[in-house]
Each structure stands twice: as structure tokens, then as C-alpha cells.
Design a protein around this motif. Structure first.
Motif, PDB file in Angstrom:
ATOM      1  N   GLU A  70      97.514 -53.449  74.913  1.00 35.10           N
ATOM      2  CA  GLU A  70      98.292 -52.512  74.098  1.00 35.10           C
ATOM      3  C   GLU A  70      99.273 -53.256  73.191  1.00 35.10           C
ATOM      4  N   LEU A  71      99.783 -54.379  73.702  1.00 36.54           N
ATOM      5  CA  LEU A  71     100.790 -55.144  72.981  1.00 36.54           C
ATOM      6  C   LEU A  71     100.424 -56.619  73.005  1.00 36.54           C
ATOM      7  N   VAL A  72     100.523 -57.266  71.845  1.00 37.45           N
ATOM      8  CA  VAL A  72     100.371 -58.712  71.757  1.00 37.45           C
ATOM      9  C   VAL A  72     101.689 -59.272  71.234  1.00 37.45           C
ATOM     10  N   VAL A  73     102.245 -60.211  71.986  1.00 33.77           N
ATOM     11  CA  VAL A  73     103.478 -60.895  71.608  1.00 33.77           C
ATOM     12  C   VAL A  73     103.076 -62.285  71.138  1.00 33.77           C
ATOM     13  N   LEU A  74     103.433 -62.627  69.914  1.00 35.93           N
ATOM     14  CA  LEU A  74     103.105 -63.940  69.366  1.00 35.93           C
ATOM     15  C   LEU A  74     104.381 -64.763  69.286  1.00 35.93           C
ATOM     16  N   ALA A  75     104.393 -65.906  69.979  1.00 34.77           N
ATOM     17  CA  ALA A  75     105.543 -66.812  69.984  1.00 34.77           C
ATOM     18  C   ALA A  75     105.136 -68.120  69.320  1.00 34.77           C
ATOM     19  N   THR A  76     105.893 -68.538  68.338  1.00 30.66           N
ATOM     20  CA  THR A  76     105.607 -69.782  67.618  1.00 30.66           C
ATOM     21  C   THR A  76     106.869 -70.243  66.904  1.00 30.66           C
ATOM     22  N   ASN A  99      96.401 -54.298  68.276  1.00 35.21           N
ATOM     23  CA  ASN A  99      96.893 -52.920  68.295  1.00 35.21           C
ATOM     24  C   ASN A  99      98.352 -52.858  67.879  1.00 35.21           C
ATOM     25  N   LYS A 100      99.180 -53.657  68.528  1.00 33.74           N
ATOM     26  CA  LYS A 100     100.613 -53.683  68.251  1.00 33.74           C
ATOM     27  C   LYS A 100     101.059 -55.130  68.414  1.00 33.74           C
ATOM     28  N   LEU A 101     101.544 -55.730  67.335  1.00 38.69           N
ATOM     29  CA  LEU A 101     101.983 -57.127  67.364  1.00 38.69           C
ATOM     30  C   LEU A 101     103.501 -57.214  67.288  1.00 38.69           C
ATOM     31  N   VAL A 102     104.051 -58.014  68.195  1.00 40.97           N
ATOM     32  CA  VAL A 102     105.472 -58.338  68.214  1.00 40.97           C
ATOM     33  C   VAL A 102     105.581 -59.843  68.011  1.00 40.97           C
ATOM     34  N   PHE A 103     106.541 -60.268  67.205  1.00 42.78           N
ATOM     35  CA  PHE A 103     106.702 -61.677  66.882  1.00 42.78           C
ATOM     36  C   PHE A 103     108.029 -62.187  67.416  1.00 42.78           C
ATOM     37  N   ILE A 104     107.991 -63.329  68.124  1.00 39.31           N
ATOM     38  CA  ILE A 104     109.212 -63.986  68.596  1.00 39.31           C
ATOM     39  C   ILE A 104     109.148 -65.470  68.256  1.00 39.31           C
ATOM     40  N   SER A 105     110.309 -66.055  67.997  1.00 38.74           N
ATOM     41  CA  SER A 105     110.324 -67.458  67.584  1.00 38.74           C
ATOM     42  C   SER A 105     111.669 -68.104  67.866  1.00 38.74           C
ATOM     43  N   ILE A 106     111.605 -69.368  68.253  1.00 39.97           N
ATOM     44  CA  ILE A 106     112.792 -70.217  68.279  1.00 39.97           C
ATOM     45  C   ILE A 106     112.550 -71.298  67.234  1.00 39.97           C
ATOM     46  N   ILE A 116     110.153 -65.095  56.650  1.00 41.93           N
ATOM     47  CA  ILE A 116     109.187 -64.750  57.687  1.00 41.93           C
ATOM     48  C   ILE A 116     108.734 -63.291  57.628  1.00 41.93           C
ATOM     49  N   ALA A 117     109.586 -62.370  57.230  1.00 41.85           N
ATOM     50  CA  ALA A 117     109.187 -60.958  57.181  1.00 41.85           C
ATOM     51  C   ALA A 117     108.009 -60.766  56.227  1.00 41.85           C
ATOM     52  N   ALA A 118     108.130 -61.299  55.024  1.00 43.58           N
ATOM     53  CA  ALA A 118     107.049 -61.165  54.041  1.00 43.58           C
ATOM     54  C   ALA A 118     105.827 -61.974  54.457  1.00 43.58           C
ATOM     55  N   ASP A 119     106.045 -63.145  55.042  1.00 42.09           N
ATOM     56  CA  ASP A 119     104.934 -63.984  55.476  1.00 42.09           C
ATOM     57  C   ASP A 119     104.124 -63.295  56.579  1.00 42.09           C
ATOM     58  N   LEU A 120     104.817 -62.712  57.544  1.00 37.69           N
ATOM     59  CA  LEU A 120     104.147 -61.993  58.634  1.00 37.69           C
ATOM     60  C   LEU A 120     103.377 -60.789  58.101  1.00 37.69           C
ATOM     61  N   GLY A 125      98.776 -57.910  57.328  1.00 34.41           N
ATOM     62  CA  GLY A 125      98.331 -56.763  56.545  1.00 34.41           C
ATOM     63  C   GLY A 125      99.179 -55.527  56.808  1.00 34.41           C
ATOM     64  N   ARG A 126     100.215 -55.673  57.597  1.00 32.05           N
ATOM     65  CA  ARG A 126     101.171 -54.604  57.905  1.00 32.05           C
ATOM     66  C   ARG A 126     102.397 -55.273  58.536  1.00 32.05           C
ATOM     67  N   LYS A 127     103.452 -54.507  58.698  1.00 36.85           N
ATOM     68  CA  LYS A 127     104.645 -55.052  59.349  1.00 36.85           C
ATOM     69  C   LYS A 127     104.402 -55.150  60.845  1.00 36.85           C
ATOM     70  N   PRO A 128     104.907 -56.195  61.491  1.00 32.88           N
ATOM     71  CA  PRO A 128     104.819 -56.253  62.953  1.00 32.88           C
ATOM     72  C   PRO A 128     105.702 -55.166  63.564  1.00 32.88           C
ATOM     73  N   ALA A 129     105.412 -54.806  64.802  1.00 29.75           N
ATOM     74  CA  ALA A 129     106.180 -53.752  65.480  1.00 29.75           C
ATOM     75  C   ALA A 129     107.637 -54.155  65.666  1.00 29.75           C
ATOM     76  N   ALA A 130     107.889 -55.431  65.904  1.00 28.93           N
ATOM     77  CA  ALA A 130     109.254 -55.923  66.099  1.00 28.93           C
ATOM     78  C   ALA A 130     109.264 -57.437  65.916  1.00 28.93           C
ATOM     79  N   VAL A 131     110.433 -57.961  65.568  1.00 30.93           N
ATOM     80  CA  VAL A 131     110.598 -59.405  65.349  1.00 30.93           C
ATOM     81  C   VAL A 131     111.905 -59.850  66.007  1.00 30.93           C
ATOM     82  N   LEU A 132     111.836 -60.966  66.728  1.00 26.15           N
ATOM     83  CA  LEU A 132     113.035 -61.588  67.299  1.00 26.15           C
ATOM     84  C   LEU A 132     113.051 -63.050  66.880  1.00 26.15           C
ATOM     85  N   LEU A 133     114.062 -63.421  66.087  1.00 25.09           N
ATOM     86  CA  LEU A 133     114.210 -64.786  65.614  1.00 25.09           C
ATOM     87  C   LEU A 133     115.428 -65.417  66.284  1.00 25.09           C
TER      88      LEU A 133
END
Length: 156
Positions: A70-76, A99-106, A116-120, A125-133
Motif C-alpha cells: 500500500e505504501l512505498v517509502v523511498l530513502a536516499t 500506489n503511494k510513495l513517501v520520500f525521506i532523506s538525510i 527536490i520537490a520538482a525533481d521528485l 509523474g505526480r507529487k509524492p504523498a509526503a516528503v521528509l528532508l
């Protein structure tokens, strides 16, 4: 919520972030392995140029199908304020299955990464569900743990 935490980490910092996220979401962990050489001075230069050029790379095949989650969290990390080639390649290859992508990064700049917002959005092809930088300074002080916990709680 069935969650997959996918990560790429060259230094190990974002690996620790991904491990904490997987614990917090009670999710499965998947490591992205970049087949391209990125060590030494020339490797560092290649990292920066590939990120700036929004290049793709060659990844080892992934084990988990993101459509099963349901949720994929991408950390990079972010290199020069942009996605790493490994993260960009994963998004490109799996875009229709996310289905639903969340992005986290250090990264060095943390929340100050303006690109990063525009790059993601362009890569996904759409905005991620949430972003934590988060910044490396927050990582060193361990203040990232409270922010990550709050972020996770806002999503579950």
C-alpha cells in the motif's frame, strides 16, 4: 498498512534512516544496489554529474514488487540537491506500480533542498504523498529520530 521501505545509501546514513523507518512502519526493507562504480575521486565526481544530469543507472534486480504494498517509502541521500541515480532509476522502473510513495532523506542541506520537490514530481509523474528532508546535523544530534517518528505517526 503493508509498507515497503526501499533505500539507497552510499555512506550508511540513509541506510540507518531506512532501518528506523522500517521499524516504525513495521515494513519490509529493500536495498537498491547500484552496479556502476562510484568510489574514489572519479566516482564522487560521477555521482555529482549524474545527479545533476538526472541520469539513470544500472540496478541489481529488486526482490519485492511495489504493487504488493500500500505504501512505498523511498530513502536516499540527495546529491547536489537532486535524486541519486539509483533512486531515479527505481522510480522510473517502478512508477506504475507505486500506489503511494513517501520520500525521506538525510543530506547535507536537509529541508533547504529546494530542487527536490520538482525533481521528485518529474520523476514520479505526480507529487509524492509526503516528503521528509533531514540534515546530517540532525542525524549527528539524533534529533532526526523524533522527527521521523512524528512523520510516521502522521501517515499511519
Amino acid at each position: 498498512m503493508k509498507t515497503l521501505v526501499v533505500y539507497y545509501s552510499k555512506s550508511g546514513i540513509n541506510e540507518k534512516l531506512a532501518l528506523e523507518a522500517a521499524r516504525g512502519f513495521n515494513g519490509q526493507l529493500e536495498r537498491l544496489i547500484d552496479k556502476d562504480q562510484r568510489r574514489g575521486l572519479f566516482g564522487l565526481l560521477r555521482c555529482l554529474l549524474d545527479a545533476l544530469g538526472k541520469k539513470l543507472t544500472r540496478l541489481e534486480p529488486v526482490k519485492n514488487d511495489p504493487k504488493d504494498f500500500e505504501l512505498v517509502v523511498l530513502a536516499t541521500p540527495l546529491w547536489t540537491g537532486f535524486l541519486t541515480p539509483a533512486a531515479r532509476t527505481y522510480i522510473t522502473q517502478q512508477r506504475d506500480k507505486l500506489n503511494k510513495l513517501v520520500f525521506i532523506s538525510i543530506s547535507g542541506m536537509g529541508a533547504a533542498n529546494k530542487n527536490i520537490a520538482a525533481d521528485l514530481e518529474a520523476a514520479l509523474g505526480r507529487k509524492p504523498a509526503a516528503v521528509l528532508l533531514l540534515s546530517r546535523n540532525e542525524f549527528r544530534k539524533k534529533s532526526y529520530l523524533a522527527k521521523l517518528k512524528s512523520f510516521i505517526n502522521s501517515l499511519i
